[in-house]
Design a protein around this motif. Structure first.
Motif, mmCIF file in Angstrom:
data_model
loop_
_atom_site.group_PDB
_atom_site.id
_atom_site.type_symbol
_atom_site.label_atom_id
_atom_site.label_comp_id
_atom_site.label_asym_id
_atom_site.label_seq_id
_atom_site.Cartn_x
_atom_site.Cartn_y
_atom_site.Cartn_z
ATOM 1 N N ASN A 3 70.904 47.241 -16.395
ATOM 2 C CA ASN A 3 69.779 46.444 -15.947
ATOM 3 C C ASN A 3 69.754 45.104 -16.659
ATOM 4 O O ASN A 3 70.532 44.842 -17.581
ATOM 5 C CB ASN A 3 68.461 47.209 -16.136
ATOM 6 N N SER A 4 68.847 44.231 -16.241
ATOM 7 C CA SER A 4 68.806 42.875 -16.769
ATOM 8 C C SER A 4 68.502 42.854 -18.264
ATOM 9 O O SER A 4 69.013 41.999 -18.999
ATOM 10 C CB SER A 4 67.765 42.048 -16.012
ATOM 11 N N ARG A 276 68.828 39.986 -11.794
ATOM 12 C CA ARG A 276 67.439 39.543 -11.723
ATOM 13 C C ARG A 276 67.029 39.230 -10.282
ATOM 14 O O ARG A 276 65.938 39.603 -9.837
ATOM 15 C CB ARG A 276 67.253 38.302 -12.600
ATOM 16 N N GLN A 277 67.935 38.571 -9.561
ATOM 17 C CA GLN A 277 67.635 38.240 -8.171
ATOM 18 C C GLN A 277 67.487 39.506 -7.328
ATOM 19 O O GLN A 277 66.579 39.603 -6.488
ATOM 20 C CB GLN A 277 68.759 37.361 -7.593
ATOM 21 N N ALA A 278 68.342 40.469 -7.593
ATOM 22 C CA ALA A 278 68.250 41.732 -6.861
ATOM 23 C C ALA A 278 66.950 42.451 -7.195
ATOM 24 O O ALA A 278 66.306 43.032 -6.304
ATOM 25 C CB ALA A 278 69.447 42.619 -7.208
ATOM 26 N N GLU A 283 61.471 43.939 -5.630
ATOM 27 C CA GLU A 283 60.025 43.933 -5.817
ATOM 28 C C GLU A 283 59.309 43.325 -4.623
ATOM 29 O O GLU A 283 58.273 43.842 -4.168
ATOM 30 C CB GLU A 283 59.683 43.147 -7.085
ATOM 31 N N ILE A 284 59.824 42.219 -4.091
ATOM 32 C CA ILE A 284 59.217 41.584 -2.914
ATOM 33 C C ILE A 284 59.246 42.531 -1.725
ATOM 34 O O ILE A 284 58.265 42.664 -0.975
ATOM 35 C CB ILE A 284 59.932 40.258 -2.592
ATOM 36 N N THR A 285 60.384 43.206 -1.542
ATOM 37 C CA THR A 285 60.515 44.153 -0.430
ATOM 38 C C THR A 285 59.496 45.272 -0.554
ATOM 39 O O THR A 285 58.855 45.687 0.434
ATOM 40 C CB THR A 285 61.934 44.737 -0.398
ATOM 41 N N GLU A 286 59.322 45.775 -1.795
ATOM 42 C CA GLU A 286 58.369 46.860 -1.994
ATOM 43 C C GLU A 286 56.934 46.385 -1.757
ATOM 44 O O GLU A 286 56.110 47.120 -1.185
ATOM 45 C CB GLU A 286 58.523 47.415 -3.409
#
Length: 301
Positions: A3-4, A276-278, A283-286
């Motif tokens: 992870n990031s 981070r972009q993923a 998060e936006i999708t959720e």
């Protein structure tokens, strides 16, 4: 996939390592400049000593001395009657992190030991000392000298140790294996014969000089006094040349390590940005999916 947060911690660790490699590069660079100035100051002195021996041999070409090579094959055979044992002064570093500096010297020493089994070693530097102790090679137990900051005093002490063995008949030929720095990019392992002194080598350096010298009380006495000084010069030159090569190789190794670290940071940075972009996209999708689900529930309600 990491992870990031893990990637960021890895990058910070590499940056900390870069601080160390950059500091070691600067330290080695500073020391190298000082050693080069020191070498330049003493070179003229030992050239004068070498030329004096050349003058002695020019005046007395038939001089027979234990410190000189035999004049002919008969003399050489007489000297070998009681055995002919080689000795090697091996100049290594006190620590690693200098590329293949130590490895190349040790490899050359191993080759010589195979050709001349039973040879005695006199090792300068902790790396070589620990290496040959594990190999259980014949070494002088009390011969402990650092490779750092070579000095004339140290060269004089080493000369005394070697001459004691030579004069006692324990060894008949002494060689020094060290690293010669040809230029800022290239270093190579060299082997130089120290004792007996080479007649041919001195003749080569005095062939173009025409002079009439007077020696007191006589040339043989002068030679007896100045020969150990020549040996000190050879040893000091080998120590300083090796130390220069060690510092230069460490500079190159640390510079390469810093560049590799920067490449790793750049690569991890791209991975970090991608991760981070993923994560942001996830998060936006959720959020969008949750908003739609709530809107659908309100409509159905």
């Amino acid at each position: 996939m990491a992870n990031s947060r893990e990637i960021l911690a890895h990058m910070n660790g590499i940056r900390d390592t870069m601080k160390i490699t950059n500091a070691m590069y600067l330290i080695a660079s500073s020391k190298l400049q000082k050693v080069r100035k020191h070498v330049a100051q003493v070179d003229a002195y030992f050239e004068a000593v070498r030329d004096t021996i050349g003058d002695v041999l020019a005046c007395m070409p038939e001089l027979d001395h234990p410190y000189l090579e035999a004049k002919d094959a008969r003399q050489a055979a007489e000297r070998k009657k009681n055995g002919h044992r080689h000795a090697y002064l091996i100049v290594t570093a006190d620590k690693g992190l200098a590329g293949a500096y130590n490895l190349n010297v040790l490899k050359k020493a191993e080759e010589e030991l195979k050709q001349h089994p039973g040879s005695r070693l006199f090792v300068v530097g902790q790396v070589g000392l620990h290496y040959f102790q594990k190999k259980q090679v014949d070494m002088r137990d009390h011969f402990f000298y650092s490779a750092q900051n070579p000095s004339l005093s140290r060269a004089r002490s080493i000369t005394t140790d070697l001459l004691e063995e030579f004069q006692a008949g324990e060894i008949q030929e002494i060689y020094v294996i060290y690293t010669h720095m040809k230029n800022a990019l290239v270093s190579e392992v060299s082997m130089l014969k120290m004792f007996p002194l080479s007649r041919k080598w001195f003749h080569q350096h005095t062939a173009a000089r025409i002079s009439e010298e007077t020696f007191f009380p006589d040339p043989a006495a002068v030679f007896n006094q100045i020969a150990p000084l020549t040996m000190q010069g050879i040893i000091f030159s080998a120590l300083t040349d090796s130390y220069c090569a060690e510092l230069n190789d460490r500079m190159m190794a640390m510079d390469g390590a810093s560049r590799n670290a920067q490449e790793m940071i750049d690569k991890l940075g791209r991975t970090y940005n991608s991760t981070r972009q993923a994560a942001i996209t996830q998060e936006i999708t959720e959020i969008i999916a949750g908003s739609r689900a709530q809107k659908k529930n309100r409509v159905n309600g």
